[in-house]
Write an enzyme that holds these catalytic residues in place. Structure first.
Site, PDB file in Angstrom:
ATOM      1  N   SER A 180       0.848  -1.202   0.000  1.00 43.37           N
ATOM      2  CA  SER A 180       0.000   0.000   0.000  1.00 43.37           C
ATOM      3  C   SER A 180       0.877   1.244   0.000  1.00 43.37           C
ATOM      4  CB  SER A 180      -0.919   0.020   1.240  1.00 43.37           C
ATOM      5  OG  SER A 180      -0.154   0.184   2.428  1.00 43.37           O
ATOM      6  N   ILE A 236       3.130   4.505  -0.444  1.00 41.51           N
ATOM      7  CA  ILE A 236       4.276   4.868  -1.269  1.00 41.51           C
ATOM      8  C   ILE A 236       4.983   3.630  -1.797  1.00 41.51           C
ATOM      9  CG2 ILE A 236       6.585   5.906  -1.105  1.00 41.51           C
ATOM     10  CD1 ILE A 236       5.202   8.033   0.731  1.00 41.51           C
ATOM     11  N   SER A 255      11.718  10.653   6.735  1.00 43.99           N
ATOM     12  CA  SER A 255      10.686  11.670   6.965  1.00 43.99           C
ATOM     13  C   SER A 255      11.341  12.975   7.372  1.00 43.99           C
ATOM     14  CB  SER A 255       9.737  11.217   8.071  1.00 43.99           C
ATOM     15  OG  SER A 255       8.920  12.294   8.516  1.00 43.99           O
ATOM     16  N   TYR A 269       9.085   8.009  16.358  1.00 42.01           N
ATOM     17  CA  TYR A 269       9.154   7.822  14.908  1.00 42.01           C
ATOM     18  C   TYR A 269      10.184   8.777  14.306  1.00 42.01           C
ATOM     19  CZ  TYR A 269       7.466   7.886  10.022  1.00 42.01           C
ATOM     20  OH  TYR A 269       7.362   7.828   8.655  1.00 42.01           O
ATOM     21  N   LYS A 325      13.660   8.000  12.266  1.00 40.45           N
ATOM     22  CA  LYS A 325      13.957   8.543  10.944  1.00 40.45           C
ATOM     23  C   LYS A 325      15.297   9.282  10.925  1.00 40.45           C
ATOM     24  CE  LYS A 325      10.502   6.679   9.058  1.00 40.45           C
ATOM     25  NZ  LYS A 325      10.658   5.692   7.995  1.00 40.45           N
ATOM     26  N   THR A 336      -1.709   8.523   2.635  1.00 41.59           N
ATOM     27  CA  THR A 336      -1.499   7.076   2.623  1.00 41.59           C
ATOM     28  C   THR A 336      -2.285   6.428   3.760  1.00 41.59           C
ATOM     29  OG1 THR A 336       0.399   7.150   4.126  1.00 41.59           O
ATOM     30  CG2 THR A 336       0.852   7.433   1.774  1.00 41.59           C
TER      31      THR A 336
END
Length: 321
Positions: free
Chosen positions: A50, A52, A175, A201, A205, A234
């Site tokens: 799913s 990207i 990100s 997160y 990254k 997304t």
């Protein structure tokens, strides 16, 4: 000062990371860069069922590449594979079911893959943002296990295959959130203090950026890059950041727009004319730190991160078949 950095990041994002930012940047793209035939080249995309990942896999398939989809959910992955085959007419699409948060599974998969396939391009796209602290069956914090350790093991395990390939590349989907984080090697699994899934997160990254820079120094025959896709609509954004999605949904990029720079890095000749190890946004290298930000880390911390991840990875390799 974290509130200030977050505000700067958000304001910057409103301008550059949205659909409008992509439309502005794309006026300077050369369409010929990605109008290429990649038949005979092999691409592996993690998290490809799913968002990207799927958009990237589909565009590579349109250009004739052999695509290996690495996905966690078998049912959704089979649907994605069928969609890609149907829309592109490319039947060289292969499916592998692997949970990127499970290091033993990654080692097992990679060892088998190395014996059966060739690989020119690895695209580390799989990721997660879990907003409460969850542990995997191996006792690993789930965001770290997926975003950092999983990316490290998948790449490290496939490096011998990539070293033998022509024009080998590794692209990691990161990100812009990493801009608000300084590398922190003292608490890789976020066990100290309050747990903020968004910042965990972002830290992961930042770690991916450091990994890319370190790999680029160590493996000169492979072109490494890391990129920010912008804010795209997304399934992951909708489920992990529902408030953000509701606020920004009319300005978010499409999945294809989010995947554009991944595709460009994976197939264009122009990408590899630039140095290995850079951070990209909208087909351009961009800084990995905001102006005046206190996010730079000493080289010894970056080297220590690599050492710690290697120790983690070897522990799980020793119990794989």
């Amino acid at each position: 000062m974290s509130w200030y950095r977050n505000t700067v990041w958000f304001v910057k994002g409103l301008r550059e990371y949205t659909r409008g930012g992509y439309e502005s940047a794309s006026k300077h793209f050369n369409p010929a860069d990605v109008e290429v035939d990649v038949a005979g080249r092999s691409f592996l995309v993690t998290g490809a069922n799913s968002g990207i990942g799927k958009a990237t896999a589909k565009e590579i398939a349109r250009r004739g590449g052999t695509v290996h989809l690495v996905c966690r959910n078998k049912e959704r992955a089979e649907v994605a594979k069928e969609e890609i085959v149907t829309e592109t007419g490319n039947r060289n699409i292969f499916l592998h079911i692997v949970d990127i948060s499970n290091p033993k599974e990654i080692w097992k998969f990679a060892e088998k893959f190395r014996n059966e396939h060739k690989l020119n391009v690895l695209i580390n796209n799989a990721g997660c943002m879990v907003n409460n602290r969850e542990l995997t069956e191996d006792g690993l914090e789930k965001n770290f296990a997926t975003n950092t350790l999983g990316t490290y093991i998948m790449t490290t395990a496939l490096l011998p295959l990539l070293e033998k390939a022509a024009d080998a590349r590794v692209i990691t989907v990161s990100s812009g959130g990493m801009l608000v984080q300084k590398l922190n090697i003292s608490d890789l699994q976020s066990g100290n203090g309050p747990f903020d899934g968004t910042m965990v997160y972002a830290q992961n990254k930042r770690q991916q950026v450091v990994l890319t820079e370190q790999w680029a120094k160590a493996h000169r025959n492979i072109h490494f890059s890391v990129m920010h896709p912008g804010w795209a609509d997304t399934p992951a954004v909708r489920s992990s950041m529902p408030d953000f999605y509701e606020r920004m949904k009319n300005s978010l990029r499409t999945e294809a727009q989010g995947a554009d720079t991944v595709l460009w890095l994976a197939v264009s000749a122009e990408a590899t004319k630039l140095p290995s190890g850079l951070f990209f946004q909208d087909r351009q290298p961009v800084p990995t730190h905001l102006p005046l930000a206190y996010t730079h880390s000493p080289p010894e911390d970056e080297e220590k991160l690599m050492q710690m991840l290697e120790e983690f990875s070897q522990k799980f390799k020793s119990v794989s078949p």
